[in-house]
Each structure stands twice: as C-alpha cells, then as structure tokens.
Design a protein around this motif. Sequence first.
Motif, PDB file in Angstrom:
ATOM      1  N   MET A  36      19.900  59.901  31.561  1.00  0.00           N
ATOM      2  CA  MET A  36      19.482  58.681  32.250  1.00  0.00           C
ATOM      3  C   MET A  36      20.358  57.500  31.842  1.00  0.00           C
ATOM      4  O   MET A  36      20.778  56.705  32.692  1.00  0.00           O
ATOM      5  CB  MET A  36      18.010  58.404  31.877  1.00  0.00           C
ATOM      6  N   ASN A  37      20.643  57.390  30.535  1.00  0.00           N
ATOM      7  CA  ASN A  37      21.491  56.294  30.076  1.00  0.00           C
ATOM      8  C   ASN A  37      22.891  56.406  30.666  1.00  0.00           C
ATOM      9  O   ASN A  37      23.482  55.407  31.085  1.00  0.00           O
ATOM     10  CB  ASN A  37      21.601  56.314  28.550  1.00  0.00           C
ATOM     11  N   GLY A  38      23.428  57.638  30.703  1.00  0.00           N
ATOM     12  CA  GLY A  38      24.753  57.839  31.271  1.00  0.00           C
ATOM     13  C   GLY A  38      24.788  57.437  32.726  1.00  0.00           C
ATOM     14  O   GLY A  38      25.683  56.716  33.176  1.00  0.00           O
ATOM     15  N   LEU A  39      23.768  57.874  33.472  1.00  0.00           N
ATOM     16  CA  LEU A  39      23.698  57.552  34.898  1.00  0.00           C
ATOM     17  C   LEU A  39      23.581  56.046  35.106  1.00  0.00           C
ATOM     18  O   LEU A  39      24.290  55.456  35.933  1.00  0.00           O
ATOM     19  CB  LEU A  39      22.497  58.269  35.518  1.00  0.00           C
ATOM     20  N   GLY A  40      22.706  55.409  34.317  1.00  0.00           N
ATOM     21  CA  GLY A  40      22.499  53.965  34.453  1.00  0.00           C
ATOM     22  C   GLY A  40      23.775  53.194  34.166  1.00  0.00           C
ATOM     23  O   GLY A  40      24.180  52.309  34.936  1.00  0.00           O
ATOM     24  N   MET A  41      24.432  53.566  33.082  1.00  0.00           N
ATOM     25  CA  MET A  41      25.679  52.892  32.718  1.00  0.00           C
ATOM     26  C   MET A  41      26.730  53.109  33.792  1.00  0.00           C
ATOM     27  O   MET A  41      27.426  52.177  34.200  1.00  0.00           O
ATOM     28  CB  MET A  41      26.161  53.468  31.383  1.00  0.00           C
ATOM     29  N   GLY A  42      26.847  54.363  34.284  1.00  0.00           N
ATOM     30  CA  GLY A  42      27.847  54.675  35.297  1.00  0.00           C
ATOM     31  C   GLY A  42      27.614  53.878  36.562  1.00  0.00           C
ATOM     32  O   GLY A  42      28.543  53.293  37.129  1.00  0.00           O
ATOM     33  N   LEU A  43      26.342  53.809  37.017  1.00  0.00           N
ATOM     34  CA  LEU A  43      26.065  53.107  38.264  1.00  0.00           C
ATOM     35  C   LEU A  43      26.273  51.600  38.114  1.00  0.00           C
ATOM     36  O   LEU A  43      26.803  50.953  39.025  1.00  0.00           O
ATOM     37  CB  LEU A  43      24.645  53.422  38.746  1.00  0.00           C
ATOM     38  N   SER A  44      25.886  51.042  36.954  1.00  0.00           N
ATOM     39  CA  SER A  44      26.128  49.609  36.739  1.00  0.00           C
ATOM     40  C   SER A  44      27.620  49.309  36.841  1.00  0.00           C
ATOM     41  O   SER A  44      28.045  48.344  37.491  1.00  0.00           O
ATOM     42  CB  SER A  44      25.633  49.170  35.362  1.00  0.00           C
ATOM     43  N   THR A  45      28.414  50.176  36.190  1.00  0.00           N
ATOM     44  CA  THR A  45      29.863  49.971  36.234  1.00  0.00           C
ATOM     45  C   THR A  45      30.389  50.122  37.653  1.00  0.00           C
ATOM     46  O   THR A  45      31.262  49.363  38.079  1.00  0.00           O
ATOM     47  CB  THR A  45      30.555  50.985  35.298  1.00  0.00           C
ATOM     48  N   THR A  46      29.830  51.094  38.404  1.00  0.00           N
ATOM     49  CA  THR A  46      30.275  51.297  39.782  1.00  0.00           C
ATOM     50  C   THR A  46      30.061  50.043  40.616  1.00  0.00           C
ATOM     51  O   THR A  46      30.945  49.619  41.372  1.00  0.00           O
ATOM     52  CB  THR A  46      29.515  52.478  40.423  1.00  0.00           C
ATOM     53  N   VAL A  47      28.874  49.433  40.479  1.00  0.00           N
ATOM     54  CA  VAL A  47      28.578  48.225  41.256  1.00  0.00           C
ATOM     55  C   VAL A  47      29.598  47.138  40.933  1.00  0.00           C
ATOM     56  O   VAL A  47      30.196  46.523  41.838  1.00  0.00           O
ATOM     57  CB  VAL A  47      27.140  47.734  40.942  1.00  0.00           C
ATOM     58  N   VAL A  48      29.832  46.924  39.643  1.00  0.00           N
ATOM     59  CA  VAL A  48      30.783  45.888  39.252  1.00  0.00           C
ATOM     60  C   VAL A  48      32.172  46.217  39.790  1.00  0.00           C
ATOM     61  O   VAL A  48      32.885  45.350  40.314  1.00  0.00           O
ATOM     62  CB  VAL A  48      30.822  45.752  37.714  1.00  0.00           C
ATOM     63  N   MET A 134      36.330  55.591  41.779  1.00  0.00           N
ATOM     64  CA  MET A 134      36.472  55.496  40.325  1.00  0.00           C
ATOM     65  C   MET A 134      35.108  55.370  39.655  1.00  0.00           C
ATOM     66  O   MET A 134      34.837  55.995  38.635  1.00  0.00           O
ATOM     67  CB  MET A 134      37.323  54.282  39.953  1.00  0.00           C
ATOM     68  N   GLY A 135      34.245  54.523  40.243  1.00  0.00           N
ATOM     69  CA  GLY A 135      32.915  54.317  39.668  1.00  0.00           C
ATOM     70  C   GLY A 135      32.109  55.602  39.673  1.00  0.00           C
ATOM     71  O   GLY A 135      31.470  55.958  38.682  1.00  0.00           O
ATOM     72  N   LEU A 136      32.178  56.342  40.804  1.00  0.00           N
ATOM     73  CA  LEU A 136      31.417  57.589  40.869  1.00  0.00           C
ATOM     74  C   LEU A 136      31.999  58.616  39.906  1.00  0.00           C
ATOM     75  O   LEU A 136      31.267  59.388  39.286  1.00  0.00           O
ATOM     76  CB  LEU A 136      31.403  58.126  42.306  1.00  0.00           C
ATOM     77  N   GLY A 137      33.318  58.614  39.766  1.00  0.00           N
ATOM     78  CA  GLY A 137      33.940  59.523  38.803  1.00  0.00           C
ATOM     79  C   GLY A 137      33.467  59.224  37.394  1.00  0.00           C
ATOM     80  O   GLY A 137      33.148  60.138  36.626  1.00  0.00           O
ATOM     81  N   PHE A 138      33.391  57.938  37.069  1.00  0.00           N
ATOM     82  CA  PHE A 138      32.909  57.512  35.758  1.00  0.00           C
ATOM     83  C   PHE A 138      31.445  57.913  35.577  1.00  0.00           C
ATOM     84  O   PHE A 138      31.052  58.470  34.543  1.00  0.00           O
ATOM     85  CB  PHE A 138      33.077  55.993  35.650  1.00  0.00           C
ATOM     86  N   THR A 139      30.640  57.672  36.645  1.00  0.00           N
ATOM     87  CA  THR A 139      29.226  58.036  36.579  1.00  0.00           C
ATOM     88  C   THR A 139      29.062  59.532  36.356  1.00  0.00           C
ATOM     89  O   THR A 139      28.255  59.975  35.535  1.00  0.00           O
ATOM     90  CB  THR A 139      28.521  57.644  37.893  1.00  0.00           C
ATOM     91  N   LEU A 140      29.873  60.306  37.097  1.00  0.00           N
ATOM     92  CA  LEU A 140      29.803  61.759  36.967  1.00  0.00           C
ATOM     93  C   LEU A 140      30.105  62.176  35.528  1.00  0.00           C
ATOM     94  O   LEU A 140      29.370  62.968  34.922  1.00  0.00           O
ATOM     95  CB  LEU A 140      30.820  62.401  37.919  1.00  0.00           C
ATOM     96  N   GLY A 141      31.168  61.611  34.974  1.00  0.00           N
ATOM     97  CA  GLY A 141      31.546  61.952  33.606  1.00  0.00           C
ATOM     98  C   GLY A 141      30.446  61.608  32.616  1.00  0.00           C
ATOM     99  O   GLY A 141      30.048  62.437  31.788  1.00  0.00           O
ATOM    100  N   LEU A 142      29.934  60.383  32.727  1.00  0.00           N
ATOM    101  CA  LEU A 142      28.901  59.939  31.782  1.00  0.00           C
ATOM    102  C   LEU A 142      27.631  60.765  31.917  1.00  0.00           C
ATOM    103  O   LEU A 142      27.007  61.128  30.920  1.00  0.00           O
ATOM    104  CB  LEU A 142      28.586  58.456  32.022  1.00  0.00           C
ATOM    105  N   THR A 143      27.259  61.068  33.181  1.00  0.00           N
ATOM    106  CA  THR A 143      26.028  61.816  33.369  1.00  0.00           C
ATOM    107  C   THR A 143      26.169  63.233  32.823  1.00  0.00           C
ATOM    108  O   THR A 143      25.247  63.759  32.192  1.00  0.00           O
ATOM    109  CB  THR A 143      25.656  61.862  34.870  1.00  0.00           C
ATOM    110  N   LEU A 144      27.340  63.848  33.054  1.00  0.00           N
ATOM    111  CA  LEU A 144      27.560  65.202  32.536  1.00  0.00           C
ATOM    112  C   LEU A 144      27.448  65.218  31.013  1.00  0.00           C
ATOM    113  O   LEU A 144      26.741  66.059  30.438  1.00  0.00           O
ATOM    114  CB  LEU A 144      28.951  65.697  32.938  1.00  0.00           C
TER     115      LEU A 144
END
Lengths: 245, 314
Positions: A36-48, A134-144
């Motif tokens: 959950m933390n990985g997903l949250g961080m990834g999505l926040s970064t994606t928005v920015v 890029m944001g989704l790639g980051f989210t994917l990495g963090l969530t994995l």
Amino acid sequence: MNKIVERLQNGIIKENPTFVLMLGMCPTLAVTTSAMNGLGMGLSTTVVLVMSNLLISLLRNIIPDRVRVPAFIVIVASFVTIVQFLVQGFIPSLYASLGIYIPLIVVNCIILGRAESYASKNPVVPSIFDGLGMGLGFTLGLTLIGIVREILGAGQIFGAQVLPLADAGKAGYTPITIFVLAPGAFFVLAALVALMNVIRAKADAKGKTIAPATGCFAGDCESCSMGSCSGKSSVKADSVAKEEE
Amino acid sequence: MSDLLNVTSSPHVRDKVDTQKVMALVIISLLPASIFGIYNFGVKALVLILVTIGSCVASEWIYERIVHKKNTINDLSAVVTGLLLALNLPHTLPWWQAVLGGVFAIIVVKMLFGGLGQNFMNPALGARCFLLISFTGSMTSFTYDGTTGATPLALLKAGEHVDTMKMLLGTTAGTIGETSVIALLIGAIILILFGVIDLRIPGSYILTFAVFVLLFGGHGFDMNYLVAQLCGGGLMLGAFFMATDYVTSPITPMGKIVFGIILGILTGIFRIFGASAEGVSYAIIFGNLLVPLIERVTIPRAFGIVKEKGGEKQ
C-alpha cells in the motif's frame, strides 16, 4: 497516437525508473515496507510528474535556458505541496506512513530528469504521456517491491493476511521480520533487478530484444535521462566546441 | 605441478598448507566446544549443527552448479561457516530457520560477492545477525535443563549475581557453542600452536574490552563482574574463531591490533550502553566493514624506504 504508446511503453518497461534507470532510490528503499505504501508513493509521484511535465512543456519556450532548473523546481514544488495537502486531507493514514517522503518528491530525480530531458524539449501531449509512463513505471516498481517485502515480512498483501501466521502450537508462517526493516529493501530491490536482467538476457538470446538498457542504442538521445552517458556528453561537447568556434 | 622440480622466480612458497588444511584445523579446534555443546544441550544441538552444516555445503554446491563455477566445497570453508553459525544459535531454534541462516550465509554474504576470499563480512556472523533481526523471539529464548532461563549476561545486565565457575565450565544457558570457556580455550590453543591464528587480534580485543568494562562498567574493580563479562556470551568464541577469519580481518600486523581495539570498544559500548546484553556479533561485523580502511592506514614501511616529509608528494 503511436508516440503516446511509445512513451508509455518507454516509461513502464524500456526505461523503468526503478529497475532500469535506478532513479529515485531513496523513496524506493524507504517507503516500500508494504504494498500500500509503495502504491501510494508511486501514485503521488505520478500525479506530480504528469502535472509538472504538462506545465513545463507548456512553458518550454518561455523559460530562459539559464534559469531553467530553478524554474522547474518551483513548478515541481508547487505540485508537490498540492499533493501533500490532498493526501493529508483525504488519506491521513497514508500520509502518516509516508511522512517526510511526500515533501521529498520535490527532489526526486525522476521528476527533474524528465523535465530536463523530455518535457522541456517536446510538445505537450507526448510530455504528459511521458510523465504518465514514467510515473506508472515507478509505481509498478515500488508496488512490486512492497508486495514482496510485505509477503515475506508480514505474510500480508495490501494489508490482507494471505499466509496464516504461526500461533502457539499451530503451524503457519513465521514472518521474516528483516524484510520490513531497512536491510530487506536492499535485498528485495537487488533480487528484483537481477530477475529483470535475467528476463532481459533470456529475451536477447532468443533474438527478441525487449529493450536496450537505455535509449542510447536507438540513437534516441533526446528522451534519454542518463546525464553521465559518454555518448551524450561527447555530443554536447562537440556542439559546445562548435559554438566556440 | 610437480613438488620436486618447480622452477619459478622468487618469492617461493615452501609451505604445503592450503585452504583445506587450515579449515580442517579450524574444525578440529571447534570440536571441543561442539562436543560440550552437544553434551550440554542434548541431541537437539547435534541435529542443529548437522542441519546448519548441511545447509551451508548444499547452498555452495547448488549455487556453483547453477552459475557454472568450479566446485569449491572440498576446501571445507562452507563446513566451517556452518559449524560456526550453528555454535552461534540456541539449540531450540526451529530447523528451518537454521537452514535459512545457512543459505543466507553462503549465498548472500559469500557467493554473491565472489566466494571465499571476497566476502566483506564473516558469513556465519552475517547470518547470525540476519536471524537475530528476523526471528528475534526464537533467537533469544534460551532453555537450559528444560527450563527457560536468561543467559548469564542478561542476568548480569539486570544486576543479579552470576556463578563465574559455572560460566567457565559452560553449564549455563546460551547458544550451543558459546557457553564453555574452557572448551573454547582448548580450541584456541590448538589454533595458536599450529600457527593458524596469532594472538594479536584476540589479545588486543579481549584486553581492550576488559579495560573498557573496568572503566565504564559501573562496577569499579569488581573481579567477579569482570570475569563474568569476559566469560559470558560470545566473546571468547568471537575473539578466537570469528574475529580472526583471514578474509575479513586486516593482514597488516599493526592493523590486527587496531582491529582488535576497535572490536573491544564496540563490544563494550554495545554490551554496557546498548539495550541488548550481547554485542559481540554486531561488533565483529561492524569491524569487518572497517577492515579496508584499517589496512590502508597501517601498511608497513618496506625496509630501507625513507618516509617522505609532509604529505604533499604522492
């Protein structure tokens, strides 16, 4: 349309920020204690990332070259502040667990890297999708990473108990606590990067190149964010030399 | 290569000792402690020792199989790692946790960094710390004679009286190999007599630690407290068998003494000011990380070379 798909693919697979470019390692290692933390961080970064790419691309002909980095930082910091207030207001639990890492999105090198190497040189629509990819790639990495650490360290995925824990006298899973602590982040990241490299090597051997390590091989220096790449710097050095002449 | 006729330029290695023989000597010197551990804690200790050694050797063999490397299990270093790791575990530890420790020691700490000679920290201690952090409960519950009890060090930390005679003999609670000081010292004497280790690291380590305890222990010149600190926990096992690991300790004579002093101070800080009663394993792996720096500043001057004035010339 082709460009959009290419940008998304580039961000998620070809130049995945976590597994290929190795950018944004600080939040990657620090906040991925759970999926959950990985997903949250990834999505926040994606928005920015999407918003700042959009604005920087719009302003790319107005921002003077010499002050571009401060200008980018002001734009990025504004969006980070907005995201921080939104998360704090609507998902307080996520805000509590991410803590200082939300304000630190400002200095996340993925965002400045994309602004510098893509959004400031390309039209608006591809820039948006570059940020999204890029944001989704980051989210994917963090969530994995978060999923693996959560399963091994707590027997849970997204907070749901998937492996029944061992109780007194009852057989079950004994969590390996180190995986939710700092060293576990390094182990899991290293293992996943190694796994990606194996998949890449296998695909190469079959002749199906998933993606070269960076954009260099395709001569795609425009979209490449590897600042220290020798090929790119020599190109830059050449152009500087020519200007001086 | 023929041992009789071998024409090479100097320097010549005349010694016939190789890795396998050194490792075999280490195993022999660990036998007294292992046998006492089995006598002390029963057949469960024997099973755990065998399981851990098996896990280490199997990990090395499988890893080298997978990455197509030369098979090195015959140099016995994996057996030493397994034995040392087992001696560092409480005998009540579930067997699968011991297996995991062996896999971690060999694959993560040793093989991924390039195998024997390339590992940056002692594999057995790395695995012990991995297990200690991961399974704090089962790694710190010690039973002796069927009852769960605190280790002498924990009692000492709580301010209670401990029987130093029992600690010398080893009839106390603790990990399999650490309890008996006498058995460990017999092994240490074997190692020193055969020239496998010298006294620089263990000597400076134990001496520094003793001075530290006298100064900061808060018990003044209390012999009972000092002896209990020296004999308790993994200090003897760590000082003679793990801090002296060739790969992860300095090779310069001066560096060995510096290394021992650093370990003594760190162990003192962890034991006296730390939350936990024991700190030998953390002190040694922390010291392992400083080894390249220690070696850098303690390179001996070659005979006849004059030290240059100032630091300007490189």
